[in-house]
Design an enzyme around this catalytic site. Structure first.
Site, PDB file in Angstrom:
ATOM      1  N   THR A 162       0.880  -1.197   0.000  1.00 50.82           N
ATOM      2  CA  THR A 162       0.000   0.000   0.000  1.00 50.82           C
ATOM      3  C   THR A 162       0.909   1.236   0.000  1.00 50.82           C
ATOM      4  O   THR A 162       1.343   1.666  -1.057  1.00 50.82           O
ATOM      5  CB  THR A 162      -0.973   0.011   1.208  1.00 50.82           C
ATOM      6  OG1 THR A 162      -0.229  -0.033   2.421  1.00 50.82           O
ATOM      7  CG2 THR A 162      -1.941  -1.147   1.134  1.00 50.82           C
ATOM      8  N   LYS A 188       4.113  -6.858   4.010  1.00 51.05           N
ATOM      9  CA  LYS A 188       3.830  -5.459   3.654  1.00 51.05           C
ATOM     10  C   LYS A 188       3.551  -4.716   4.953  1.00 51.05           C
ATOM     11  O   LYS A 188       3.073  -5.294   5.940  1.00 51.05           O
ATOM     12  CB  LYS A 188       2.654  -5.344   2.687  1.00 51.05           C
ATOM     13  CG  LYS A 188       1.281  -5.660   3.213  1.00 51.05           C
ATOM     14  CD  LYS A 188       0.552  -4.621   4.007  1.00 51.05           C
ATOM     15  CE  LYS A 188       0.496  -3.283   3.365  1.00 51.05           C
ATOM     16  NZ  LYS A 188      -0.316  -2.351   4.260  1.00 51.05           N
ATOM     17  N   THR A 199      -0.518  -2.487  10.864  1.00 51.62           N
ATOM     18  CA  THR A 199      -0.944  -2.762   9.487  1.00 51.62           C
ATOM     19  C   THR A 199       0.111  -3.538   8.804  1.00 51.62           C
ATOM     20  O   THR A 199       0.874  -3.032   8.008  1.00 51.62           O
ATOM     21  CB  THR A 199      -1.090  -1.519   8.622  1.00 51.62           C
ATOM     22  OG1 THR A 199      -2.043  -0.693   9.206  1.00 51.62           O
ATOM     23  CG2 THR A 199      -1.580  -1.864   7.225  1.00 51.62           C
ATOM     24  N   GLU A 281       6.925   4.982   7.479  1.00 45.11           N
ATOM     25  CA  GLU A 281       6.553   6.148   6.683  1.00 45.11           C
ATOM     26  C   GLU A 281       7.454   7.335   6.997  1.00 45.11           C
ATOM     27  O   GLU A 281       7.510   7.802   8.122  1.00 45.11           O
ATOM     28  CB  GLU A 281       5.065   6.462   6.889  1.00 45.11           C
ATOM     29  CG  GLU A 281       4.214   5.369   6.242  1.00 45.11           C
ATOM     30  CD  GLU A 281       2.741   5.408   6.594  1.00 45.11           C
ATOM     31  OE1 GLU A 281       1.972   4.743   5.897  1.00 45.11           O
ATOM     32  OE2 GLU A 281       2.370   6.095   7.556  1.00 45.11           O
ATOM     33  N   ASN A 404       0.774  10.906   5.707  1.00 43.17           N
ATOM     34  CA  ASN A 404      -0.457  10.633   6.434  1.00 43.17           C
ATOM     35  C   ASN A 404      -1.478  11.749   6.436  1.00 43.17           C
ATOM     36  O   ASN A 404      -2.644  11.522   6.745  1.00 43.17           O
ATOM     37  CB  ASN A 404      -0.130  10.200   7.856  1.00 43.17           C
ATOM     38  CG  ASN A 404       0.395   8.790   7.856  1.00 43.17           C
ATOM     39  OD1 ASN A 404      -0.302   7.885   7.436  1.00 43.17           O
ATOM     40  ND2 ASN A 404       1.643   8.625   8.260  1.00 43.17           N
TER      41      ASN A 404
END
Lengths: 409, 409
Positions: A162, A188, A199, A281, A404
């Site tokens: 993603t 992932k 996640t 991230e 985000n």
């Protein structure tokens, strides 16, 4: 602050060359669930006799596919199995529609592959709260079944990404009683990463043979020291899933006492867990936080996670600032036992603080130079007991906010 | 994302016009502890008969001045009192030197003011782990004592600022049995803000008269629903201090049963707490999170804080993205009781989700328009019981990272 690049600066140079695991084949397709111009659904087909084990998010709002997997994972079966995963939509918090969509995918896949529906495991990852257009996935099942390929694990790793900036894979090849045994895994995950899984979707395959209960016990135990010891942002996903499939094709039977297998599996899991952090991230630094001398292992983990999750520490790391005072702050707030005057803090090998104050040997310039590295290690000894824990995290940068603040746009 | 300005865009228009509290006088000076060209030390002198109450950080690594205040706050005394506060250096994690520095300041202030040393309360705020150059403070005590002024509370508010972008003050004037009673308070704090107080210094003064035990009980109880219900970054400081001084000059005796006083004090504390959030490092949005229908008040607070501390929610708010799926995620991970299918989520008055899924009435465009506001309210009803809690936070922006990646530089 390190430069934020399109692919994480902490990414491995290339996707590793994963070995073929006999008894499993992969395929990927473009279903257009949300993304266009890329694959977004993968299938893994497992041979009859495969044993499955799984670990799932403990979120109270876990998604329909997670609940479905949990209901199935404890069943023994000599049938084969399949794993279907889509990216772009997590099918989480989608009410009764979530159950309908999950069932639509697993039932259709079971029919296509000639499996009982209880042997089809599905995962969905992506946006929460939007209905899963499951018909786009079921429309691709025939293509997925027809293109299954033992060597296509890398394509599967790409289809489940993603916000990941690189596909994640790891493998081990060992010899047990003179026979080769292989393990290969893909993962992932890059945000919403915290203990209790986050996640993160992880699928690991081995040609070892194992009883279901033994496989499950090994997986659960190793998850505690790998995937449950990483954190990017302290947020926990509603969709986390880790599946381990043992096809038995090697003819080598393993259990928790098979140290060589256990160590190899641990290595693969830790490698994948570290890759998830390395794709955190906006990450520009990979940080290991090691706590020793705590009153208990649980206390050590509480302190380590307080340090690893502190926004003030993570921003200081991004700024390459050896702000060890914030480490003291995090230990103080964690709630676990600590005595200020017994603390020892190191950045890498540099002794920073001891006996409740900065070390006489500490030189700010040395620490500042150390902070420029891409791999950093913060270690804390509490001087209280023998409890210890090591966790891994990344820094908190502008990149995290960019990603985000606009993820759904 | 809202524009990040030098002064928080959420700041009040001006410092309020605070009433004089009879029995207390203030002064401020430039001691050059760390900052140049600004005041960095304040003194408050309290008249004989003043009653003191205090609440302090629960950090296990709390600073020497906090430990010193805690040792003194429970003592009854008819003597006057004084408060000395410096900014620029927190005197935290400074080993035995910390105790020496604190004692040096309080002893010298006691001599200068003719007070017992046990009646001098000190606070230090700023960088952790560097020795406090206390001689710079003691060198200014005479000047501070000579310039004490009943009307100088605003100067005191300015002297205690660190990364604050505006000084914080609030007041109330009420009438009890026909007699006027006044309350005025000042605060500093903008980062490292979380329950258990955070890097927050708060000093509140009233001319009410009160028994020490009654004043302490009221302060502790109101702290739980004000300063302990705000969070900027989930980090807790080693130095938080809240002192309440009742000079008794009004001649009006109050206790916990004096509703008018209690409500006014609550209002002043809530106002100051909100100002701290409004000055949250990099904040562009002020966010109220209200949880109702929880199994207990404690569960409601756990859920509310999970939402208010989630980096994913805070970045979505910065991006003006009505990403309610992340609210579901935060509730799921909080650890407190929740049933996905009983959740109701609102953004302002907009019904976003109910019965485990997005509401049929929900329009993304309406929610996106709502998110553009500077004041946002996220409310969640869990549908389980009568537990409730409201907390306040701000968004997570590039500004937070800019401030914290370079704070020591």
């Amino acid at each position: 602050m390190g430069k934020i690049t399109k692919v994480s600066p902490l990414a491995p140079d290339a996707f590793p060359d994963l070995p073929v695991i006999e008894g499993v084949a992969f395929s990927a397709a473009q279903a257009g669930v949300r993304y266009q111009g890329r694959t977004d659904v993968m299938m893994a087909r497992l041979a009859p006799g495969t044993t499955m084990a799984g670990v799932f998010t403990r979120s109270a709002t876990r998604s329909a596919p997670v609940l479905d997997c949990q209901a199935k994972i404890g069943l023994d079966s000599a049938d084969g199995a399949a794993i279907i995963v889509n990216s772009g939509n997590s099918n989480a918090f989608t009410g009764k529609n979530g159950v309908v969509s999950t069932r639509a995918v697993t039932t259709a896949a079971a029919q296509t592959l000639g499996l009982p529906e209880t042997r089809v495991f599905s995962s969905s990852t992506g946006v929460i709260g939007e209905p899963l257009p499951h018909e786009r996935i079921t429309a691709k099942l025939k293509e997925l079944a027809e293109t299954l390929d033992k060597g296509a694990i890398a394509a599967a790793a790409r289809a489940i990404m993603t916000t990941d900036t690189f596909p994640k894979g790891a493998a081990a090849e060992i010899s047990i009683d003179g026979k080769p045994v292989k393990i290969a895994g893909i993962a992932k995950g890059s945000g919403m990463i915290a203990p209790d899984m986050a996640t993160m979707l992880v699928y690991i395959f081995t040609d070892a043979a194992a009883e279901r209960a033994a496989l499950q016990a090994m997986l659960s135990e190793l998850t505690d020291v790998t995937f449950n010891c990483i954190t990017v942002d302290s947020d926990t996903s509603t969709s986390d899933t880790l599946l381990l499939a043992a096809t038995g094709a090697s003819g080598v039977k393993v259990d928790g006492a098979t140290t060589a297998f256990r160590d190899a599996l641990h290595g693969v899991m830790l490698d994948l867990a570290h890759q998830v952090v390395r794709d955190g991230e906006g990450a520009t630094k990979f940080v290991e936080v090691a706590v020793t001398g705590a009153a208990s292992d649980a206390d050590a983990k509480t302190h380590a996670m307080a340090i690893a999750n502190s926004p003030l520490i993570k921003t200081a790391i991004a700024g390459e600032d050896p702000n060890w005072g914030r480490v003291v702050m995090a230990i103080g707030k964690s709630g676990a036992a600590a005595d200020r005057d017994l603390l020892t803090i190191r950045f890498g090998d540099l002794l920073v603080a001891e006996n409740g104050w900065v070390s006489p040997a500490y030189k700010e310039a040395d620490a500042a130079a150390y902070m420029k590295g891409e791999y950093l290690r913060i270690s804390v000894d509490l001087g209280l007991g023998h409890g210890k824990c090591t966790v891994w995290t990344c820094d908190l940068t502008h990149g995290y906010i960019e990603i985000n603040a606009d993820y759904r746009s």
